[in-house]
Design a protein around this motif. Structure first.
Motif, PDB file in Angstrom:
ATOM      1  N   UNK A  60       0.825  -1.212   0.000  1.00 16.41           N
ATOM      2  CA  UNK A  60       0.000   0.000   0.000  1.00 16.41           C
ATOM      3  C   UNK A  60       0.856   1.258   0.000  1.00 16.41           C
ATOM      4  N   UNK A  61       1.888   1.282   0.845  1.00 15.08           N
ATOM      5  CA  UNK A  61       2.692   2.506   0.920  1.00 15.08           C
ATOM      6  C   UNK A  61       3.487   2.703  -0.373  1.00 15.08           C
ATOM      7  N   UNK A  62       3.955   1.619  -0.983  1.00 17.37           N
ATOM      8  CA  UNK A  62       4.662   1.748  -2.257  1.00 17.37           C
ATOM      9  C   UNK A  62       3.716   2.199  -3.359  1.00 17.37           C
ATOM     10  N   UNK A  63       2.500   1.680  -3.358  1.00 20.15           N
ATOM     11  CA  UNK A  63       1.501   2.102  -4.355  1.00 20.15           C
ATOM     12  C   UNK A  63       1.141   3.570  -4.161  1.00 20.15           C
ATOM     13  N   UNK A  64       0.945   3.977  -2.906  1.00 21.92           N
ATOM     14  CA  UNK A  64       0.498   5.338  -2.637  1.00 21.92           C
ATOM     15  C   UNK A  64       1.551   6.369  -3.030  1.00 21.92           C
ATOM     16  N   UNK A  65       2.823   5.974  -3.053  1.00 21.94           N
ATOM     17  CA  UNK A  65       3.873   6.888  -3.470  1.00 21.94           C
ATOM     18  C   UNK A  65       3.768   7.227  -4.955  1.00 21.94           C
ATOM     19  N   UNK A  66       3.198   6.313  -5.739  1.00 25.16           N
ATOM     20  CA  UNK A  66       2.993   6.574  -7.164  1.00 25.16           C
ATOM     21  C   UNK A  66       4.269   6.618  -7.977  1.00 25.16           C
ATOM     22  N   UNK A  67       5.328   5.980  -7.481  1.00 30.51           N
ATOM     23  CA  UNK A  67       6.595   5.979  -8.205  1.00 30.51           C
ATOM     24  C   UNK A  67       6.644   4.799  -9.175  1.00 30.51           C
TER      25      UNK A  67
END
Length: 579
Positions: free
Chosen positions: A337-344
């Motif tokens: 989730x945190x990697x997705x939310x970063x949008x990188x």
């Protein structure tokens, strides 16, 4: 007989010498009086009672309740269920969860005027147990229970009676729940004085100190006090971890280690040492991710450090419990989730791997499929995005609908529908449109589109059949598609009863596909013509809507004429045979 003077003198001298020897010789102690047999038996019973109670208390303190019961019941046999054994059996009953029965017994003793310090102690522990039980089940009115428990425990804890030494920890627990951190600190310190190796006491002391930190301002005036409290809290948590050892083996010890590491992370975060906080949080996850508030942890660390803590925690957890333990799924989900939310873009593959791992380890984390859909869509992997979405819909239509709160999600799905239509995947187009209908059941065009895709898919499959091919199962499936198409058209028409396109389409499925209800189909065609004419005469339609209405006008007229001719022809008598 008369003795001579010399003879008497010699006799006196002999007696004097004997007396001197007697005083000079060691004096033998007089024999102790023997106790009466009854007194001796009582002394032995008291000794045995003291030993049985001591063994029971040691077992109780160590959490070995069956062993404690055996010792206290032996004590009850010795003192014939007297006050001492009854007291400790009541204390054991509280530990066994029978606190309500103990409270009932104490209530009777109070009414009889027989309640003393022992009864006050037992009541205090029972109230704390009752409040803890209520907290665990989320009951209302817990605040009042905690207040009662605090008011009962505090005087017992302050009495400093060795007999009531285990009242300090319950008081520290209750004080923490009530936010009375100075009282909790004092109680925890008293508990450590009784048992310096108490892991729970070190944790409660640290939490009481942290609670006081939270109450301070960020001003310079409070800076020194904040630093001192943080330092002492950190020391308390580290002491507790040292008591547990590097690799505690018992599940309860591992839970304690997880809690201590998590609180240690909080202490470092309060002290603005995020590097050490990240390490402590990672250790907490490695022991038991179920005890970690991941949302709060992310807020304290920020995304980059949070992701690092999740990775490290997952690595430690898998090393400790194995790769198949489903509890790691929580950590993997949050990492995804945190990697997705970063949008990188460079993190999409890592986010995808984390979500897939979470789903594999714990299939109930179905919303992982939503994020996998997003990631695949962003990578222009539209086939994969559609597959994830339909998998989620098949497993939990309601769950997916609750996730689709953003209209941008619907636009992406409509794009996927277009991709499916372009690829002649009408079944997929229909499936994706069902998702749209579930997410926005009040949108009539989604229902009408669903009816169209189901009808066209049935038409396509029917066109592949030859006239002499029975294919009964295939024909049944096609028929089911057309029935579902009618249901979808009816939903669209119920939302917009005067829409000429919907009127015409509903009539078409009855007329050409299902071949029934012809009179209703004629009426629908007629109403479609009437409504289309009215709209076009009124004007003001945008170009796209105007084209749709004009098509509905044209098709409804033509379809009606065709159906009327078919019905008229059906009325004609059959031609004579051989004619």
């Amino acid at each position: 007989m008369r003795r001579s003077a010399l003879t008497w003198s010699a006799a006196c001298l002999s007696l004097a010498l004997l007396a001197a020897e007697a005083w000079a010789a060691p004096q033998a102690a007089p024999a102790e009086p023997r106790p009466a047999p009854g007194m001796q038996r009582r002394a032995l019973r008291e000794q045995d009672l003291t030993q049985a109670v001591a063994e029971g208390r040691a077992a109780l303190a160590g959490g070995r309740l069956p062993e404690a019961r055996a010792a206290f019941e032996r004590a009850a046999e010795i003192d014939r269920a007297g006050p001492e054994s009854s007291f400790w059996l009541s204390r054991l009953a509280i530990a066994e969860g029978e606190h309500e029965s103990v409270l009932g017994k104490l209530s009777r003793l109070r009414r009889e005027g027989k309640a003393g310090p022992d009864e006050a102690y037992l009541q205090a522990l029972s109230l704390e147990a009752l409040a803890g039980e209520a907290l665990a089940r989320g009951a209302s009115g817990v605040g009042l229970m905690l207040e009662d428990a605090f008011n009962a425990l505090e005087p017992v804890s302050k009495a400093e009676n060795e007999r009531y030494g285990d009242a300090h920890l319950p008081l520290a627990r209750v004080a923490r729940q009530l936010g009375r951190h100075p009282a909790g600190e004092a109680a925890a310190r008293r508990a450590l004085a009784v048992d310096p190796k108490s892991v729970e006491a070190t944790g409660l002391l640290g939490r009481a100190l942290l609670g006081q930190v939270a109450g301070l301002s960020n001003s310079e005036a409070d800076a020194a006090r904040r630093a001192a409290l943080c330092a002492e809290a950190i020391s308390a948590f580290e002491s507790g971890l040292a008591l547990l050892g590097n690799e505690p083996g018992e599940p309860s010890q591992r839970q304690a280690a997880a809690e201590l590491c998590y609180q240690l992370g909080n202490a470092h975060a309060f002290d603005r040492d995020l590097e050490r906080a990240e390490s402590a949080y990672g250790r907490a996850i490695g022991f038991d991710p179920g005890l970690v508030d991941f949302g709060a942890l992310r807020g304290a660390l920020g995304n980059a450090r949070f992701a690092a803590a999740c990775r490290e925690g997952s690595t430690q957890f898998v090393a400790r419990y194995g790769a198949d333990d489903p509890r790691d799924a929580t950590t993997q989900w949050w990492l995804g989730f945190v990697l997705w939310s970063e949008g990188q873009p460079d993190q999409r593959a890592n986010a995808k791997a984390a979500f897939e791992t979470a789903l594999a380890k714990y299939p109930a984390y179905l919303n992982s499929l939503y994020y996998l859909t997003q990631l695949a869509y962003d990578e222009q992997q539209y086939e994969a995005a559609s597959a994830y979405l339909l998998d989620y819909f098949q497993r939990s239509a309601d769950g997916l609908a609750q996730m689709l709160t953003d209209d941008r999600d619907l636009l992406r799905i409509e794009f996927l529908v277009g991709q499916a239509v372009d690829g002649q995947r009408l079944d997929r187009a229909a499936g994706l449109t069902r998702v749209l209908c579930a997410a926005r059941p009040e949108t009539s065009r989604f229902w009408n589109n669903l009816g169209l895709f189901l009808r066209d898919d049935g038409d396509r499959r029917m066109a592949k059949l030859t006239a002499d091919d029975p294919a009964e199962a295939e024909r049944a499936e096609i028929q089911a598609l057309w029935e579902a198409s009618l249901e979808a058209y009816e939903r669209a028409l119920a939302l917009e009863p005067k829409n000429p396109a919907y009127l015409n389409d509903t009539a078409v499925i009855l007329h050409y596909n299902l071949r029934r209800d012809f009179e209703r189909a004629l009426a629908l065609y007629a109403e479609a013509t009437l409504e289309a004419t009215r709209l076009l005469e009124a004007g003001g339609l945008d170009p796209e809507t105007k084209d749709i209405v004009q098509i509905a006008l044209r098709d409804s007229k033509n379809n009606r004429r065709t159906l009327e001719r078919q019905l008229e022809k059906a009325k004609q008598p059959p031609a004579p045979a051989g004619g």
